[in-house]
Design an enzyme around this catalytic site. Structure first.
Site, PDB file in Angstrom:
ATOM      1  N   SER A  38      22.047 -88.337   5.046  1.00  0.00           N
ATOM      2  CA  SER A  38      23.127 -87.898   5.931  1.00  0.00           C
ATOM      3  C   SER A  38      24.480 -88.436   5.492  1.00  0.00           C
ATOM      4  O   SER A  38      24.605 -89.533   4.947  1.00  0.00           O
ATOM      5  CB  SER A  38      22.840 -88.334   7.371  1.00  0.00           C
ATOM      6  OG  SER A  38      22.796 -89.740   7.479  1.00  0.00           O
ATOM      7  N   ASP A  97      31.217 -91.336  12.373  1.00  0.00           N
ATOM      8  CA  ASP A  97      30.669 -92.135  13.467  1.00  0.00           C
ATOM      9  C   ASP A  97      31.699 -92.312  14.575  1.00  0.00           C
ATOM     10  O   ASP A  97      32.859 -92.669  14.297  1.00  0.00           O
ATOM     11  CB  ASP A  97      30.249 -93.524  12.961  1.00  0.00           C
ATOM     12  CG  ASP A  97      29.078 -93.473  11.999  1.00  0.00           C
ATOM     13  OD1 ASP A  97      28.412 -92.424  11.938  1.00  0.00           O
ATOM     14  OD2 ASP A  97      28.829 -94.479  11.325  1.00  0.00           O
ATOM     15  N   SER A 120      26.149 -92.674  33.172  1.00  0.00           N
ATOM     16  CA  SER A 120      27.413 -92.602  32.457  1.00  0.00           C
ATOM     17  C   SER A 120      27.940 -94.023  32.324  1.00  0.00           C
ATOM     18  O   SER A 120      27.967 -94.774  33.293  1.00  0.00           O
ATOM     19  CB  SER A 120      28.420 -91.732  33.212  1.00  0.00           C
ATOM     20  OG  SER A 120      29.677 -91.736  32.554  1.00  0.00           O
ATOM     21  N   PHE A 134      22.972 -87.663  17.543  1.00  0.00           N
ATOM     22  CA  PHE A 134      23.378 -87.221  16.209  1.00  0.00           C
ATOM     23  C   PHE A 134      23.422 -85.700  16.169  1.00  0.00           C
ATOM     24  O   PHE A 134      22.444 -85.031  16.496  1.00  0.00           O
ATOM     25  CB  PHE A 134      22.390 -87.750  15.159  1.00  0.00           C
ATOM     26  CG  PHE A 134      22.835 -87.538  13.741  1.00  0.00           C
ATOM     27  CD1 PHE A 134      23.673 -88.457  13.124  1.00  0.00           C
ATOM     28  CD2 PHE A 134      22.429 -86.426  13.023  1.00  0.00           C
ATOM     29  CE1 PHE A 134      24.096 -88.266  11.819  1.00  0.00           C
ATOM     30  CE2 PHE A 134      22.840 -86.228  11.727  1.00  0.00           C
ATOM     31  CZ  PHE A 134      23.680 -87.148  11.115  1.00  0.00           C
ATOM     32  N   GLN A 182      14.341 -90.485  11.250  1.00  0.00           N
ATOM     33  CA  GLN A 182      13.632 -89.211  11.255  1.00  0.00           C
ATOM     34  C   GLN A 182      12.130 -89.367  11.462  1.00  0.00           C
ATOM     35  O   GLN A 182      11.422 -88.358  11.610  1.00  0.00           O
ATOM     36  CB  GLN A 182      13.895 -88.444   9.951  1.00  0.00           C
ATOM     37  CG  GLN A 182      15.326 -87.931   9.810  1.00  0.00           C
ATOM     38  CD  GLN A 182      15.694 -86.877  10.839  1.00  0.00           C
ATOM     39  OE1 GLN A 182      15.221 -86.906  11.980  1.00  0.00           O
ATOM     40  NE2 GLN A 182      16.552 -85.957  10.465  1.00  0.00           N
ATOM     41  N   LEU A 220      13.546-107.200   9.575  1.00  0.00           N
ATOM     42  CA  LEU A 220      13.074-107.871  10.790  1.00  0.00           C
ATOM     43  C   LEU A 220      14.222-108.332  11.679  1.00  0.00           C
ATOM     44  O   LEU A 220      14.055-109.261  12.474  1.00  0.00           O
ATOM     45  CB  LEU A 220      12.197-109.069  10.401  1.00  0.00           C
ATOM     46  CG  LEU A 220      11.074-108.789   9.398  1.00  0.00           C
ATOM     47  CD1 LEU A 220      10.401-110.095   8.975  1.00  0.00           C
ATOM     48  CD2 LEU A 220      10.048-107.829   9.990  1.00  0.00           C
ATOM     49  N   ASP A 242      21.575-100.060   6.391  1.00  0.00           N
ATOM     50  CA  ASP A 242      22.045 -99.365   5.200  1.00  0.00           C
ATOM     51  C   ASP A 242      22.617-100.361   4.196  1.00  0.00           C
ATOM     52  O   ASP A 242      22.400-100.240   2.987  1.00  0.00           O
ATOM     53  CB  ASP A 242      23.114 -98.341   5.577  1.00  0.00           C
ATOM     54  CG  ASP A 242      22.629 -97.333   6.596  1.00  0.00           C
ATOM     55  OD1 ASP A 242      21.407 -97.101   6.663  1.00  0.00           O
ATOM     56  OD2 ASP A 242      23.465 -96.779   7.327  1.00  0.00           O
TER      57      ASP A 242
END
Length: 328
Positions: free
Chosen positions: A8, A12, A36, A116, A173, A224, A257
């Site tokens: 992807s 963001d 909300s 997303f 995913q 972890l 990431d």
């Protein structure tokens, strides 16, 4: 080492809720939630798993090839990635859809609720790894990160057909993939990346046990959180590497990431898994202390200092010839 990072590419929208999500949830009403949250601020940042990882690899000078699908609103983002060492020429530009959007609210306990919008990402299934490899003059590794599910499966199949080593990073995913699809995605991977929750979900969906997974992949890397990372190989004692301590957590978005970028950067330099995990943890801490997944610079001195503080001078010395600076 030439690495292609598929997955992807998104913008963001990051918000902070000053309270705790847990305080807002009623145990006997979870089947009809309507909430909300009044948030304190909004940060609009560039993101997407593949772009985040490629950004980190670019910071280490590896010139990764970014592979994904975007809208025609990508021009400014493309320039910024190129400025940070990312090859974006293999990115597909949709003529009808906008670049994906990630919206996330983080509470005071660092829990997150997110949504997303895939947008142009759905066209990633039309990208062929053979064409990317031809453009790049060959590929040494393809990382298959969260993306359009059909694209992920096709990229994995392409790698097998072409004999290109690949790493499987199904992450978010896993919730949408079936057991057979997960098997197709991870079987034969040189590296499998998950966090603890994703590891449990992978086992539940596939019906495998841990030994089954380890027979199917070269190594299984499980982050972890504050406890660091575990690296497992078939027939070997698991390796657990503690996290690099955090001074002040700012935003968890993109931390996983960043770990992958540091880990793969180290393995690309021929370092063993333990050293790779240490660099991954150091970069993950850098991102955790920053708002936004691409709002940092790869600072060799700071990384070496973090590694030395967490693991000792000998561990840091492994990286000194490559990163080129002594700990500050």
């Amino acid at each position: 080492m030439r690495i292609a990072v598929t997955g992807s590419i998104a913008t963001d929208h990051l918000m902070v809720f000053p309270g705790s999500f847990a305080d807002q949830l009623l145990a006997d009403s979870l089947d009809k939630i309507s909430l909300s949250f009044l948030v304190d601020g909004l940060e609009v940042r560039r993101g997407g798993v593949a772009a985040n990882i490629a950004y980190g690899l670019g910071g280490f000078g590896l010139a990764p090839v970014l592979v994904g699908a975007v809208g025609d609103d990508f021009a400014e983002y493309r320039v910024r990635l190129k400025e940070h060492g990312v090859d974006t020429d293999a990115v597909h530009v949709s003529t009808s859809r906008q670049t994906a959007r990630f919206s996330c609210v983080t509470d005071r306990d660092m829990n997150q609720i997110a949504a997303f919008y895939a947008g142009a990402m759905s066209e990633a299934r039309d990208i062929r790894i053979a064409r990317v490899a031809e453009y790049a003059g060959g590929l040494d590794l393809v990382l298959v990160a969260p993306n359009d599910p059909e694209a992920m499966l096709r990229h994995t199949a392409d790698c097998r057909d072409l004999g290109i080593p690949f790493a499987a990073d199904p992450s978010q995913q896993l919730a949408t993939l079936t057991g057979p699809q997960i098997v197709r995605l991870v079987r034969g991977a040189r590296w499998l990346f998950t966090n603890e929750y994703e590891a449990a979900l992978l086992l539940e969906r596939t019906g495998w046990d841990r030994a089954d997974v380890l027979r199917e992949v070269g190594a299984w890397v499980t982050t972890l959180g504050a406890d660091g990372v575990r690296v497992e190989r078939d027939g070997e004692t698991p390796l657990v590497v503690p996290a690099v301590p955090v001074r002040a957590a700012a935003d968890p978005t993109g931390v996983g990431d960043a770990f992958r970028a540091g880990f793969l950067a180290a393995t690309a330099r021929g370092l063993p898994a333990e050293a790779a995990a240490r660099l991954g943890c150091a970069l993950a801490t850098t991102v955790l202390e920053t708002v936004g997944p691409q709002e940092y610079e790869v600072d060799p001195g700071a990384l070496l200092a973090g590694i030395e503080a967490a693991y000792g001078a000998e561990a840091a010395a492994v990286f000194t010839p490559w990163l080129g600076k002594e700990p500050r």
